[in-house]
Design a protein around this motif. Sequence first.
Motif, PDB file in Angstrom:
ATOM      1  N   THR A  98       8.723  97.214  93.228  1.00 29.47           N
ATOM      2  CA  THR A  98       8.574  98.462  93.690  1.00 29.47           C
ATOM      3  C   THR A  98       6.879  98.347  93.894  1.00 29.47           C
ATOM      4  O   THR A  98       6.257  98.932  94.472  1.00 29.47           O
ATOM      5  N   ASP A 101       3.575 101.029  93.539  1.00 27.34           N
ATOM      6  CA  ASP A 101       3.044 101.897  94.376  1.00 27.34           C
ATOM      7  C   ASP A 101       3.614 102.776  94.401  1.00 27.34           C
ATOM      8  O   ASP A 101       4.745 103.051  94.571  1.00 27.34           O
ATOM      9  N   ARG A 102       2.708 103.785  94.940  1.00 26.23           N
ATOM     10  CA  ARG A 102       3.516 105.351  94.016  1.00 26.23           C
ATOM     11  C   ARG A 102       4.312 105.495  95.248  1.00 26.23           C
ATOM     12  O   ARG A 102       5.595 106.232  95.216  1.00 26.23           O
ATOM     13  N   ALA A 103       3.782 104.906  96.134  1.00 27.36           N
ATOM     14  CA  ALA A 103       5.008 105.789  98.070  1.00 27.36           C
ATOM     15  C   ALA A 103       6.303 105.067  97.217  1.00 27.36           C
ATOM     16  O   ALA A 103       7.534 105.543  98.017  1.00 27.36           O
ATOM     17  N   ARG A 104       6.375 103.614  96.889  1.00 31.25           N
ATOM     18  CA  ARG A 104       8.099 102.436  96.697  1.00 31.25           C
ATOM     19  C   ARG A 104       8.459 103.561  95.882  1.00 31.25           C
ATOM     20  O   ARG A 104       9.471 102.981  96.099  1.00 31.25           O
ATOM     21  N   LEU A 106       9.024 106.562  94.998  1.00 31.76           N
ATOM     22  CA  LEU A 106       9.196 107.768  95.568  1.00 31.76           C
ATOM     23  C   LEU A 106       9.998 107.183  96.651  1.00 31.76           C
ATOM     24  O   LEU A 106      11.201 107.695  96.106  1.00 31.76           O
ATOM     25  N   ALA A 107       9.466 106.437  97.244  1.00 35.63           N
ATOM     26  CA  ALA A 107      11.226 105.805  98.213  1.00 35.63           C
ATOM     27  C   ALA A 107      12.307 105.267  97.864  1.00 35.63           C
ATOM     28  O   ALA A 107      13.952 105.798  98.082  1.00 35.63           O
ATOM     29  N   ASP A 131       5.323 113.911  91.287  1.00 33.73           N
ATOM     30  CA  ASP A 131       6.101 113.608  91.577  1.00 33.73           C
ATOM     31  C   ASP A 131       7.291 114.015  91.314  1.00 33.73           C
ATOM     32  O   ASP A 131       8.106 113.883  90.932  1.00 33.73           O
TER      33      ASP A 131
END
Lengths: 337, 337
Positions: A98, A101-104, A106-107, A131
């Motif tokens: 990941t 990274d927060r975005a990754r 979450l993705a 989240d």
Amino acid sequence: MAVTLRDVAELAGVSFKTVSNVINGYPHIRPATREKVERAIAELGYKPNLSARSLRSGRTDTIALAVPELNLSYFAELASFVIAAAEEAGLVTLVEQTGGDRARELALLQSPRLNRTDGLILSPLGLGQEDAAALAGPLPVVMLGERTFDWPCDHVTMRNVEAARAATEYLIASGRRRIAVIGENEAEVMGSARLRLRGYREALAAHGIEYDERLVARATLWHRADGARAMHDLLDRGAEFDAVFGFNDTLALGAMRVLQEAGLRVPADVAVLGFDDLDEAAYAIPSLTTVDPGREWIARTAVETLLSRIAPGGADAEPRTRAAAFAVVERESAPPA
Amino acid sequence: MAVTLRDVAELAGVSFKTVSNVINGYPHIRPATREKVERAIAELGYKPNLSARSLRSGRTDTIALAVPELNLSYFAELASFVIAAAEEAGLVTLVEQTGGDRARELALLQSPRLNRTDGLILSPLGLGQEDAAALAGPLPVVMLGERTFDWPCDHVTMRNVEAARAATEYLIASGRRRIAVIGENEAEVMGSARLRLRGYREALAAHGIEYDERLVARATLWHRADGARAMHDLLDRGAEFDAVFGFNDTLALGAMRVLQEAGLRVPADVAVLGFDDLDEAAYAIPSLTTVDPGREWIARTAVETLLSRIAPGGADAEPRTRAAAFAVVERESAPPA
DNA sequence: TCCAGAAGTTACAACGTTGTAGAACGAAGG
DNA sequence: CCTTCGTTCTACAACGTTGTAACTTCTGGA
């Protein structure tokens, strides 16, 4: 093209469902029949189609492991244990990176990839309280890392605060008073960095040593290069210290390298203490005093916890948090008192 | 329970096949229809069932990576690159650990697990010529490691012999004559150990230096502890040498540690040279001179090669072998001439 | 106006497995 | 000898998707 149940059945002269029954250990099968089927399976080299099995049964016998990066040694060693423990339980492990990274992160949680999986072991860096919803899905998730948020899932963690406090107190006990730390990262809302910093501050406070911000060096990622950079920062700004506590071993090793380049002796001038007890730590020069956070226990327990969630009825239980025992490992870079 | 194509279709007021078409990018769809469908997908949070898709289409969008152990740093860093490259191509990676054991490598090749996979990247240690049949199955396999056997699959490799020869010549050029090596393993029929030993011997021969078996230390696994043990062996038997070539960095680092414990100075008394250029090597004390074998190129190329095999028609091409460029990285443990 | 062909959509049949229900068989009990 | 009940096996229907082929509906040219 591939051999199916039907091919086996035909060769064995039984219905294809009987072959399925043999494979799944259904008890009421005549020994003679079982043997015929097994011979046919062996002869044709039949292997069950796992996609079909998953589609029908809903089970995948696969778990996902998501870590920031596999080339951070801590996560590599962790992954090694997780994969081994999963394999013992008959599970295959799918590894995701990941980047912390927060975005990754979450993705990944949204990704359909995970539906080919019975559960996820996640070592999050970016996720926060907001989240929680992303974790509410049907997929069992085991979090590695302190239960600092109210997430609806199991946690398997190390005692970051206590361990960092113990590490700091170890340095204090050995006579050090000006203890620098490397690895602070205020962007991380409540991850290891914050917790370890808290443990450090508690130790200082307990011994009447004032907290000095000038001794705190930042490092967002925890590679050796980040440790080296942080130590350069400390030296450049003329910070005075007689010990360094790296929030992990790679930071500590990067820092130790720079210390020695600068002509400072370890541990004579500056003691160095890490966190993780990587294999590498014992072979560094000088060998690195560090905290063993119970990595193998964490890995095994995470798999075990996930398995009990996956098991029938396991989904209903209350979220659990389990913490590993830790220990300061005494080596040369910070000798005991 | 989970949302299916049919649910989406119902909400959007189209047939479920149209939803499938939208998802798969079928061109002839009215914009209005596409939008209706996409809205329904979003509203329901539809995610395709990948097991069903695999069953029907035969594709899994998953590759397997099998390495001896993930806590050998070389393989951890390799895995990190492979997973990243695979992800860029939209593939998920399933990681297996074989322990470098022939039986486990064979078992993996037979395993039904792999049928949930489009291909395998394998870093073999135990397989030999007699195992060629196990590789003949329909699953594309990319081997990491020299094409020393006549296996029916692609190979992506480092230039073991040439690189080891270059490394040894580097030591010779810097004035060393008694060069010990660590990592020989006669059990390994034709793996890296044998090839690197050959490169070493070629270099010696080319410079008129006699090969001396007493300078060769064995190590079946290549952990730091094995390097340390091997160095102890060398010292215990009174071997005299002015340089050590570790067949990988962890061996070299383990050995370097023992050298310094024994009071020998690196590089003044003994030069040390490794192989792999781990992140760790640059931060060791002294920093480790080593061979950069092109790890990232190998990882990317392996994924790329596997992809072209998987692609329609790719199965027919002749097996290819591609070798990475290498370079000796000059650092402190073995300074240049 | 009609027809050809393309655009847009749909029906149906797989893919290979497991779950459910029930059929056929034999042994035991009355 | 009939009934009952376990044992052993089988038939059929899913699971959710994609491939094939066909069916409508448009569009444009004669």
